[in-house]
Design a protein around this motif. Structure first.
Motif, PDB file in Angstrom:
ATOM      1  N   LEU A 215       0.835  -1.199   0.000  1.00  0.00           N
ATOM      2  CA  LEU A 215       0.000   0.000   0.000  1.00  0.00           C
ATOM      3  C   LEU A 215       0.877   1.258   0.000  1.00  0.00           C
ATOM      4  CD1 LEU A 215      -3.123   0.209   0.143  1.00  0.00           C
ATOM      5  CD2 LEU A 215      -2.887   0.588   2.581  1.00  0.00           C
ATOM      6  N   CYS A 216       1.910   1.250   0.832  1.00  0.00           N
ATOM      7  CA  CYS A 216       2.824   2.391   0.910  1.00  0.00           C
ATOM      8  C   CYS A 216       3.547   2.595  -0.422  1.00  0.00           C
ATOM      9  CB  CYS A 216       3.853   2.194   2.023  1.00  0.00           C
ATOM     10  SG  CYS A 216       3.143   2.453   3.653  1.00  0.00           S
ATOM     11  N   ALA A 217       3.931   1.486  -1.044  1.00  0.00           N
ATOM     12  CA  ALA A 217       4.608   1.578  -2.334  1.00  0.00           C
ATOM     13  C   ALA A 217       3.669   2.180  -3.376  1.00  0.00           C
ATOM     14  CB  ALA A 217       5.090   0.204  -2.772  1.00  0.00           C
ATOM     15  N   GLU A 218       2.420   1.724  -3.367  1.00  0.00           N
ATOM     16  CA  GLU A 218       1.431   2.232  -4.319  1.00  0.00           C
ATOM     17  C   GLU A 218       1.171   3.722  -4.135  1.00  0.00           C
ATOM     18  OE1 GLU A 218      -2.133  -0.066  -3.887  1.00  0.00           O
ATOM     19  OE2 GLU A 218      -1.117  -1.922  -4.483  1.00  0.00           O
ATOM     20  N   HIS A 219       1.144   4.135  -2.863  1.00  0.00           N
ATOM     21  CA  HIS A 219       0.828   5.538  -2.572  1.00  0.00           C
ATOM     22  C   HIS A 219       2.082   6.380  -2.358  1.00  0.00           C
ATOM     23  CE1 HIS A 219      -3.551   4.949  -2.260  1.00  0.00           C
ATOM     24  NE2 HIS A 219      -3.225   3.741  -1.857  1.00  0.00           N
ATOM     25  N   ARG A 220       3.217   5.783  -2.633  1.00  0.00           N
ATOM     26  CA  ARG A 220       4.505   6.482  -2.577  1.00  0.00           C
ATOM     27  C   ARG A 220       4.807   7.135  -1.237  1.00  0.00           C
ATOM     28  NH1 ARG A 220       5.478   8.048  -8.543  1.00  0.00           N
ATOM     29  NH2 ARG A 220       4.250   6.421  -9.484  1.00  0.00           N
ATOM     30  N   ILE A 221       4.594   6.397  -0.174  1.00  0.00           N
ATOM     31  CA  ILE A 221       5.064   6.898   1.118  1.00  0.00           C
ATOM     32  C   ILE A 221       5.978   5.841   1.742  1.00  0.00           C
ATOM     33  CG2 ILE A 221       3.005   8.335   1.477  1.00  0.00           C
ATOM     34  CD1 ILE A 221       2.103   6.365   3.616  1.00  0.00           C
ATOM     35  N   ALA A 222       6.879   6.298   2.596  1.00  0.00           N
ATOM     36  CA  ALA A 222       7.849   5.392   3.211  1.00  0.00           C
ATOM     37  C   ALA A 222       7.196   4.573   4.321  1.00  0.00           C
ATOM     38  CB  ALA A 222       9.010   6.199   3.776  1.00  0.00           C
TER      39      ALA A 222
ATOM     40  N   PHE B 216      -1.663   9.937   5.352  1.00  0.00           N
ATOM     41  CA  PHE B 216      -2.524   8.846   4.874  1.00  0.00           C
ATOM     42  C   PHE B 216      -3.670   9.412   4.041  1.00  0.00           C
ATOM     43  CE2 PHE B 216      -1.630   5.686   8.618  1.00  0.00           C
ATOM     44  CZ  PHE B 216      -0.478   5.250   7.970  1.00  0.00           C
ATOM     45  N   MET B 217      -4.241  10.522   4.490  1.00  0.00           N
ATOM     46  CA  MET B 217      -5.392  11.080   3.777  1.00  0.00           C
ATOM     47  C   MET B 217      -4.956  11.748   2.478  1.00  0.00           C
ATOM     48  SD  MET B 217      -8.077  12.263   6.766  1.00  0.00           S
ATOM     49  CE  MET B 217      -7.110  13.571   7.448  1.00  0.00           C
ATOM     50  N   GLU B 218      -3.813  12.433   2.499  1.00  0.00           N
ATOM     51  CA  GLU B 218      -3.324  13.082   1.284  1.00  0.00           C
ATOM     52  C   GLU B 218      -2.938  12.057   0.234  1.00  0.00           C
ATOM     53  OE1 GLU B 218      -0.140  15.811   2.256  1.00  0.00           O
ATOM     54  OE2 GLU B 218      -1.566  16.911   3.517  1.00  0.00           O
TER      55      GLU B 218
END
Ligand code: ZN
Ligand code: ZN
Length: 142
Positions: A10-17, A64-66
């Motif tokens: 999920l983090c990879a998909e949404h580009r967060i660490a 998370f929301m952004e």
């Protein structure tokens, strides 16, 4: 509840660490219902990560929301709330106790939704707030 490996994905998909705190926060939020405020999420997360601060929880909820992992509820009732219901729906907001309850589109008669409104306004989604008194608050009045 999703597996930790799914959170990584999920983090990879949404580009967060991926961080440990984010993972715990995500798991805690997955187990919550309704429209929790960051303070309510903080109270739960604290039980698992006592060292976490409210500021960190705020920051990561916003992240998370952004990034779209969680949806933000319309915020004109004061504090930010996280939307846990991913289905299209609207809200009944009690003007007295500020409780928020989900309501389906059918019940509001909003099944025919126009994509374009006056002035060429392009609709992304409908989010209707019905303001009134919840059952509990009606009993207080009468
Ligand atoms: Zn109420
Ligand atoms: Zn909702």
């Amino acid at each position: 509840m999703q597996e930790p490996s799914n959170f990584r994905q999920l983090c990879a998909e949404h580009r967060i660490a991926v961080t440990h705190q984010r993972q715990v926060l995500y798991e805690v939020m997955q187990g919550m219902e309704g429209h929790p405020s960051p303070e309510e999420v903080f109270d739960r997360v604290k039980e698992k990560v006592p060292a976490i601060s409210l500021a960190t929880v705020y920051k990561n909820i916003h992240l998370f929301m952004e990034s779209g992992i969680f949806r933000k509820m319309s915020v004109h009732h004061g504090s930010v709330r996280v939307e846990m219901n991913s289905e299209e729906h609207h809200h009944m907001v009690c003007s007295r106790c500020k409780s928020i309850t989900d309501i389906g589109e059918e019940e509001l008669g909003l099944t025919s939704r126009r994509r374009r409104l006056s002035g060429g306004f392009l609709v992304e989604r409908y989010a209707v707030d019905v303001i009134g008194l919840c059952v509990k608050c009606q009993q207080v009045v009468s």
